[in-house]
Design a protein around this motif. Structure first.
Motif, short mmCIF file in Angstrom:
data_model
loop_
_atom_site.label_atom_id
_atom_site.label_comp_id
_atom_site.label_asym_id
_atom_site.label_seq_id
_atom_site.Cartn_x
_atom_site.Cartn_y
_atom_site.Cartn_z
N ARG A 12 0.83 -1.22 0.00
CA ARG A 12 0.00 0.00 0.00
C ARG A 12 0.86 1.26 0.00
O ARG A 12 0.58 2.21 -0.73
N VAL A 13 1.90 1.26 0.81
CA VAL A 13 2.76 2.44 0.89
C VAL A 13 3.47 2.67 -0.44
O VAL A 13 3.50 3.79 -0.96
N ASP A 15 2.55 1.57 -3.37
CA ASP A 15 1.54 1.91 -4.37
C ASP A 15 1.16 3.39 -4.28
O ASP A 15 1.01 4.07 -5.29
N THR A 16 1.01 3.88 -3.06
CA THR A 16 0.70 5.30 -2.86
C THR A 16 1.82 6.18 -3.42
O THR A 16 1.56 7.17 -4.11
N LEU A 17 3.05 5.80 -3.16
CA LEU A 17 4.20 6.55 -3.66
C LEU A 17 4.24 6.52 -5.19
O LEU A 17 4.45 7.55 -5.83
N ARG A 19 1.71 6.18 -7.23
CA ARG A 19 0.63 7.05 -7.73
C ARG A 19 0.99 8.52 -7.60
O ARG A 19 0.65 9.33 -8.47
N GLN A 20 1.68 8.89 -6.53
CA GLN A 20 2.10 10.29 -6.39
C GLN A 20 3.06 10.68 -7.50
O GLN A 20 2.93 11.75 -8.09
N GLN A 114 8.96 13.64 -1.44
CA GLN A 114 7.75 12.81 -1.33
C GLN A 114 8.03 11.51 -0.60
O GLN A 114 7.22 11.06 0.22
N ILE A 118 6.22 10.38 2.86
CA ILE A 118 5.54 9.09 2.99
C ILE A 118 6.15 8.30 4.14
O ILE A 118 5.44 7.70 4.95
#
Length: 126
Positions: A12-13, A15-17, A19-20, A114, A118
């Protein structure tokens, strides 16, 4: 006992990065070497995240019955540290003599910030 889910918190972490880095890429208007360099930097950052995702799949499976999140937290922080190290090496390797290189350095710097954000958010949530 379910063993087919691989470290969901880490995934999840990362994946979030990813997407950013993907959401920040944009090219409006005429071609600009600085913007092109920035977009190339964010593409490199996405590749670094994908590399970490691929490495994460080589770790032992994470089971939901195991309530000890310590290894998952360490794995996630280690992945973020490796991404940050690779980005910092990219920054050191680029001189910034041309507009494109200056844009690349700016994009890499953005990506480092970023990753640090995160990492800080993930660590404080634990």
């Amino acid at each position: 006992m379910q063993t087919d889910t691989i470290a969901p918190a880490t995934s999840r972490v990362l994946d979030t990065l990813f997407r950013q880095f993907t959401g920040d890429v944009g090219e409006d208007g005429p071609p600009n070497p600085r913007v092109g360099g920035r977009n190339a930097a964010l593409a490199s950052a996405r590749i670094f995240v994908l590399d970490e995702c691929a490495q994460d799949l080589t770790f032992a499976p994470y089971t939901h019955s195991n309530r000890n999140d310590g290894p998952v937290v360490k794995r996630t922080l280690l992945a973020l540290d490796r991404i940050q190290d690779r980005l910092e090496n990219e920054l050191d390797a680029t001189t910034g003599n041309t507009d494109r290189e200056a844009g690349y350095r700016a994009g890499i710097s953005e990506a480092i910030v970023q990753v640090m954000d995160i990492r800080r958010d993930f660590a404080s949530a634990r």
